[in-house]
Enzyme design. Structure first.
Site, PDB file in Angstrom:
ATOM      1  N   GLN A  79      -0.200   4.256   0.393  1.00 15.45           N
ATOM      2  CA  GLN A  79      -0.295   4.905   1.608  1.00 15.45           C
ATOM      3  C   GLN A  79       0.051   4.938   2.837  1.00 15.45           C
ATOM      4  O   GLN A  79       0.681   5.540   3.672  1.00 15.45           O
ATOM      5  CB  GLN A  79      -2.176   5.361   1.501  1.00 15.45           C
ATOM      6  CG  GLN A  79      -2.609   5.646   0.558  1.00 15.45           C
ATOM      7  CD  GLN A  79      -4.249   5.675   0.473  1.00 15.45           C
ATOM      8  OE1 GLN A  79      -4.848   5.108   1.450  1.00 15.45           O
ATOM      9  NE2 GLN A  79      -5.085   6.204  -0.203  1.00 15.45           N
ATOM     10  N   ASP A 121      -6.957   0.652  -8.807  1.00 21.30           N
ATOM     11  CA  ASP A 121      -7.923   1.771  -8.985  1.00 21.30           C
ATOM     12  C   ASP A 121      -8.726   1.691 -10.617  1.00 21.30           C
ATOM     13  O   ASP A 121      -9.562   2.258 -10.530  1.00 21.30           O
ATOM     14  CB  ASP A 121      -7.549   2.931  -8.920  1.00 21.30           C
ATOM     15  CG  ASP A 121      -7.075   3.418  -7.661  1.00 21.30           C
ATOM     16  OD1 ASP A 121      -7.639   2.929  -6.455  1.00 21.30           O
ATOM     17  OD2 ASP A 121      -6.054   4.358  -7.136  1.00 21.30           O
ATOM     18  N   ARG A 160     -15.970  -2.016  -4.060  1.00 22.60           N
ATOM     19  CA  ARG A 160     -16.083  -2.108  -5.390  1.00 22.60           C
ATOM     20  C   ARG A 160     -16.046  -3.354  -6.038  1.00 22.60           C
ATOM     21  O   ARG A 160     -16.615  -3.444  -7.127  1.00 22.60           O
ATOM     22  CB  ARG A 160     -14.698  -1.500  -5.833  1.00 22.60           C
ATOM     23  CG  ARG A 160     -14.889  -0.017  -5.800  1.00 22.60           C
ATOM     24  CD  ARG A 160     -13.359   0.604  -6.222  1.00 22.60           C
ATOM     25  NE  ARG A 160     -13.509   2.176  -6.025  1.00 22.60           N
ATOM     26  CZ  ARG A 160     -12.282   2.813  -6.204  1.00 22.60           C
ATOM     27  NH1 ARG A 160     -11.153   2.371  -6.414  1.00 22.60           N
ATOM     28  NH2 ARG A 160     -12.588   4.186  -6.031  1.00 22.60           N
ATOM     29  N   SER A 163       0.956  -1.212   0.193  1.00 22.62           N
ATOM     30  CA  SER A 163      -0.091   0.208   0.023  1.00 22.62           C
ATOM     31  C   SER A 163       0.974   1.145  -0.089  1.00 22.62           C
ATOM     32  O   SER A 163       1.680   1.364   0.818  1.00 22.62           O
ATOM     33  CB  SER A 163      -0.772  -0.003   1.201  1.00 22.62           C
ATOM     34  OG  SER A 163      -1.563   1.438   1.274  1.00 22.62           O
TER      35      SER A 163
END
Length: 428
Positions: free
Chosen positions: A166, A312, A343, A164
């Site tokens: 982030q 994404d 999602r 990740s």
């Protein structure tokens, strides 16, 4: 918004600036010494939330459209905000900013919208607490609102359970303010915009295949930044050019960072007619022009290390797969469940409304093609910008018109998305 089937899409467009890089340009400029000038900044809602938060901490930021000037005074000059820091819908803003605030010797409180309130934060607050930051929030720091009192950080060696950017960025930004050398290792390399940009600001890092280390106490020096077009946004028109009949679309100045180009690899593996003209980035982020035209596609499997390079883009890849011969399998993508929406479930439910042959799995989905999408349905973004854009492209190939609810969500990352659809369909 109601969208009708388009017979063809042709033309040249400039994709808005990369969202990830735009966020970081403001954050790093704010904590650097001197004035940073940013060109082709993305003035979407998420990135404007980042600007607002740093203004509340005393940073002078001028923003005119896609030009931003940040008058940084260094990390030590950030001021305790007198108001709550509201990140809106931006997971990047809250998670990276926690890394900066972890080393600041003042109190701050972070909140976001309803989507942010449901997204897990312990994956970041956990390692930041190990570094020495005092962080609290709902469920012991799992959910917002989050309260942070930073300072007195000590370096750690951290094994991230997931790849990740982030998490990695938050730990590196805290490690920059810690005593000693902080090292983070991940299962496989996530996107490296933070490492590239820290280097541009004069920070030294040590990197190998899956680890990165940063020595505390370094300072950032202001620099000028050009933000290339966001490949995650470009992905929607790459797919449109592939599946809308008799189409040819040129996308200018799109970022081609290898940690982000999974969508290009997928298009190539599926047989898309794609041309790439790369520009010499001279030490910054690589970028280039992409030309895509209508293609005969075949189903593939997408899994493993590839997933972090296109996480994404999976919503729009699912649509792409509906127009490919055979079955496309997406797996190892459980991370999709903790995005702006779940999602996996949202992509499957909304594409099924349009007539897609698609099913959810525990960690992804199976898409059976080639399928004619019927349309004639009411669908929704559910407040998720990437779902909204995927549905916008899907409506360009459905037999009947599609009504999309909550299209305002798209403004988070691509304010002129629907205008670009209209432009490409009118340039024939």
């Amino acid at each position: 918004m109601k969208i009708h089937k388009n017979a063809t899409m042709n033309g040249e467009i400039h994709i808005p600036g990369d969202k990830s890089i735009s966020h970081r340009s403001v954050m790093f400029g704010a904590i650097a010494d001197g004035t940073t000038v940013v060109k082709n900044f993305l003035p979407g809602a998420d990135c404007l939330s980042t600007i607002d938060c740093f203004r509340k901490m005393g940073v002078d930021i001028e923003q005119k459209g896609t030009d931003v000037v940040i008058h940084g005074k260094g990390l030590k000059e950030l001021k305790e905000p007198s108001d709550i820091l509201d990140v809106g819908n931006s997971g990047t803003t809250i998670r990276l900013m926690m890394g900066i605030l972890a080393g600041c010797e003042f109190h701050s409180t972070l909140i976001g919208d309803e989507s942010i309130a449901k997204r897990p934060m312990k994956r970041v607050t956990g390692p930041l607490k190990q570094l020495g930051a005092k962080i609290d929030g709902r469920a012991n720091g799992e959910y917002t609102p989050l309260s942070i009192r930073g300072g007195n950080l000590k370096a750690i060696t951290y094994q991230s359970p997931v790849a990740s950017a982030q998490i990695k960025s938050a730990v590196l930004l805290a490690g920059l303010q810690a005593e000693g050398t902080t090292t983070l290792t991940e299962p496989h390399k996530s996107r490296d915009h933070t490492e590239r940009m820290l280097s541009m600001f004069g920070v030294s890092l040590h990197e190998d295949a899956q680890s990165v280390s940063i020595e505390g106490g370094q300072t950032l020096k202001a620099t000028d930044i050009f933000v290339p077009g966001d490949i995650s946004s470009a992905a929607f028109f790459l797919v449109a050019g592939s599946i809308v009949p008799n189409s040819r679309i040129v996308l200018k100045n799109v970022g081609l960072n290898k940690t982000r180009t999974g969508i290009i690899d997928v298009l190539k593996q599926m047989g898309a007619n794609l041309e790439i003209n790369e520009v010499d980035a001279k030490g910054g982020e690589p970028y280039g022009d992409l030309t895509i035209s209508t293609s005969s596609l075949k189903g593939i499997e997408i899994s493993g290390d590839m997933i972090s390079r296109l996480i994404d883009e999976i919503p729009i890849i699912a649509l792409l797969a509906t127009q490919a011969e055979g079955t496309t399998i997406i797996k190892d993508a459980a991370e999709l469940k903790v995005k702006e929406t779940n999602r996996i479930d949202t992509v499957v439910s909304e594409l099924k409304k349009l007539g897609a042959n698609i099913e959810a799995t525990d960690d992804g989905m199976k898409i059976h093609g080639k399928t004619t999408l019927k349309g004639g349905a009411v669908v929704s973004s559910y407040g998720d910008h990437r779902i909204g854009m995927m549905l916008g492209i899907a409506a360009c190939i459905t037999e009947r018109a599609v009504q999309i609810e909550d299209t305002d969500a798209v403004r988070v990352s691509y304010p002129n998305f629907f205008e670009h659809i209209e432009f490409l369909t009118k340039t024939v």
